[in-house]
Design an enzyme around this catalytic site. Structure first.
Site, mmCIF file in Angstrom:
data_model
loop_
_atom_site.group_PDB
_atom_site.id
_atom_site.type_symbol
_atom_site.label_atom_id
_atom_site.label_comp_id
_atom_site.label_asym_id
_atom_site.label_seq_id
_atom_site.Cartn_x
_atom_site.Cartn_y
_atom_site.Cartn_z
ATOM 1 C CE1 TYR A 191 -2.236 -0.680 1.373
ATOM 2 C CE2 TYR A 191 -4.384 -0.695 2.746
ATOM 3 C CZ TYR A 191 -3.127 -0.117 2.401
ATOM 4 O OH TYR A 191 -2.739 0.837 3.452
ATOM 5 C CG ASP A 216 -5.805 5.736 4.530
ATOM 6 O OD1 ASP A 216 -6.304 7.038 4.220
ATOM 7 O OD2 ASP A 216 -5.997 5.033 3.592
#
Ligand code: Z3R
Length: 292
Positions: free
Chosen positions: A15, A126
């Site tokens: 991210y 994830d």
């Protein structure tokens, strides 16, 4: 933001950038994860912010603590507990050998962290060696829990690196949208095999097709008969009918018979046949094991 002094860049996560930093008031060392949001979005969605704030309540020794959430117009900075390294780096520096007792200890801690989050209805979605963090004293902690739900899993990282498919279960690779805890136990199984093989990944696929092919070559191709509903999954496509070829001894030669049995119960193609994290903790592989 002045509360934290950046020391160095740790890396580029899914991210955004991760920094090592110091809390100027307490002198604590922390990891700052700056989450960048899409340019065309109008600031931080309130749903994401609510999700993230709930993650501050997750408190467990095998989960990286989220100390604080700093939020300005266009970005969120997550302030995490600092750890010495991640499992990816550990693999790179282990010299091709990991003691089977260390494998067991890491796997136990991974399942403990998973079981805790799953009991709070929070999925990781994830899990991969890069978000398993390790301290010098052999403690393992899961990072980035719940971020996938808050922000979604992008195809590419912030740094344009492709997000790995190696730890994704077949249901997700076929586009299943209704996630359950079984998504994480598949990933845990893949990581178990990789730990046992000192960093050699179990299914290192190059794309979605190659990923599924590698899985089915080992575990057998599922059909509508063995997995009712599979052909209705959004991205379903048929694959050659590989027979199940579970020569686990050849897959993980260093793992004990009990370890191989646990592995085969985690990497199960049909999602609701996969073992749960807390069941896995009671598996005979862990009999007599004293947690760190
Ligand atoms: C999230 C939260 C805390 C930390 C994260 C991610 N990564 C950390 S601490 C890290 C990774 C390394 S050193 C510290 S590496 O050098 O092994 N990539």
């Amino acid at each position: 933001m002045h509360k934290y002094e950046k020391i160095e860049k740790i890396g580029e996560g899914t991210y955004g950038t991760v920094f090592k930093a110091k809390n100027q008031e307490t002198l604590d060392i922390v990891a700052l994860k700056r989450v960048r949001l899409d340019d065309d979005d109008e600031g931080v969605p309130s749903s994401a912010l609510r999700e993230i704030c709930l993650l501050k309540e997750l408190k467990h020794k095998n989960i990286v603590r989220l100390h604080d959430v700093l939020h300005s117009e266009r970005k969120i900075t997550l302030v995490f507990e600092y750890c010495d390294q991640d499992l990816k780096k550990y693999f790179d520096t282990c010299g091709g050998e990991i003691d089977q007792l260390v494998v067991k200890s890491f796997m136990y801690q991974l399942l403990k962290g998973l079981s805790y989050c799953h009991s709070h209805n929070i999925l990781h979605r994830d899990l991969k060696p890069q978000n398993l963090l390790i301290n010098k004293n052999g403690e393992l902690k899961l990072a980035d829990f719940g971020l996938a739900r808050a922000f979604g899993i992008p195809v590419r990282c912030y740094s344009a690196e492709v997000v790995t498919l190696w730890y994704r279960p077949p249901d997700v690779l076929f586009g299943a949208k209704l996630y359950s805890t079984s998504i994480d136990t598949w990933s845990a199984g893949c990581i178990f095999a990789e730990l046992s093989n000192a960093g050699v990944p179990l299914f290192p696929g190059n794309d979605v097709d190659d990923q599924l092919k590698r899985i089915f070559k080992l575990l057998g191709t599922p059909t509508e008969h063995t997995w009712p509903g599979i052909t209705k999954l959004p991205d379903y496509k048929p694959f050659p009918l590989y027979p199940a070829n579970p020569l686990w001894y050849h897959v993980v030669p260093k793992l004990s018979a009990e370890g191989r049995d646990l592995l085969r119960k985690l990497v199960v193609v049909i999602p609701n046949h996969r073992m749960l994290a807390d069941e896995a903790l009671r598996h005979e592989y862990f009999y007599g094991f004293t947690p760190p």
